[in-house]
Enzyme design. Sequence first.
Site, PDB file in Angstrom:
ATOM      1  N   ASP A   8       0.858  -1.182   0.000  1.00  0.00           N
ATOM      2  CA  ASP A   8       0.000   0.000   0.000  1.00  0.00           C
ATOM      3  C   ASP A   8       0.890   1.226   0.000  1.00  0.00           C
ATOM      4  O   ASP A   8       1.755   1.376   0.871  1.00  0.00           O
ATOM      5  CB  ASP A   8      -0.900   0.010   1.236  1.00  0.00           C
ATOM      6  CG  ASP A   8      -2.002  -1.027   1.160  1.00  0.00           C
ATOM      7  OD1 ASP A   8      -2.087  -1.739   0.140  1.00  0.00           O
ATOM      8  OD2 ASP A   8      -2.780  -1.150   2.133  1.00  0.00           O
ATOM      9  N   ASP A 129     -15.230  -2.845  -1.478  1.00  0.00           N
ATOM     10  CA  ASP A 129     -14.851  -2.582  -0.093  1.00  0.00           C
ATOM     11  C   ASP A 129     -16.121  -2.281   0.690  1.00  0.00           C
ATOM     12  O   ASP A 129     -16.883  -1.374   0.316  1.00  0.00           O
ATOM     13  CB  ASP A 129     -13.893  -1.394  -0.021  1.00  0.00           C
ATOM     14  CG  ASP A 129     -12.707  -1.571  -0.972  1.00  0.00           C
ATOM     15  OD1 ASP A 129     -12.194  -2.690  -1.060  1.00  0.00           O
ATOM     16  OD2 ASP A 129     -12.322  -0.577  -1.621  1.00  0.00           O
TER      17      ASP A 129
END
EC number: 5.3.1.16
Length: 249
Positions: A8, A129
Amino acid sequence: MILFPAIDLKDGQCVRLKHGDMATATIYNNDPAAQAKAFEDQGFQWLHVVDLNGAFKGQSVNSAAVGAILKATKNPVQLGGGIRTLAQIEDWLDRGLARVILGTVAVRDPDLVRQACKAFPGKVAVGIDAKGGKVAVEGWAEASSLGVVELARKFEGAGVAAIIYTDIDRDGVLTGINWDATIDLAEAVSIPVIASGGLASIADIVRMTMPDARKLEGAISGRALYDGRIDPAEALAILQGRPAAEAKS
């Protein structure tokens, strides 16, 4: 069954967040390209990358870091975060990505996802998500009214390569993947599903090998790998049905 190590990216660094909150970022490596090569050397065969700044801004921000990653590893790379147009998709694929992950745009403009799948077969994944069972967008900063399965079913037959399902409530806090919701999603659609959010230990790796989880394409691991809670050789050996000693040799 694939275990995807995660990088990330925030401000050009490898970080992990808790519940997607940028203020909780823990920096694990200042050199994303070196981290990508390290994952390859450990035996991983894919890489999952997210441009966190891009997800919030709505356009790629950490493109230099992603470019360095692509040069550093031979492994296929999937990238999400701020990819919102066909031109951006084409540009990233031309630069060597194996597939792009479309999240916010899958909610805002599902027709664009279908167009992308047609234009770039096998190269487009959808990121779903969820928080409290509802899909979140804009780097998880906004909630929608869509349910997870409702959104996933919009893309049946469109050619989506995979759905990456993240339970935001579990992301980055090592509480274990939400297996019930993930497997329910995998059973509700024909599109391969990748589990994400909360993978915590070897127990989760073993859980991936259970009969009801075999429909999954795999799972993503971030913090547990960086913190040493999961030994890469042991995890890969379990998934490949080989002794851990063999994996380390």
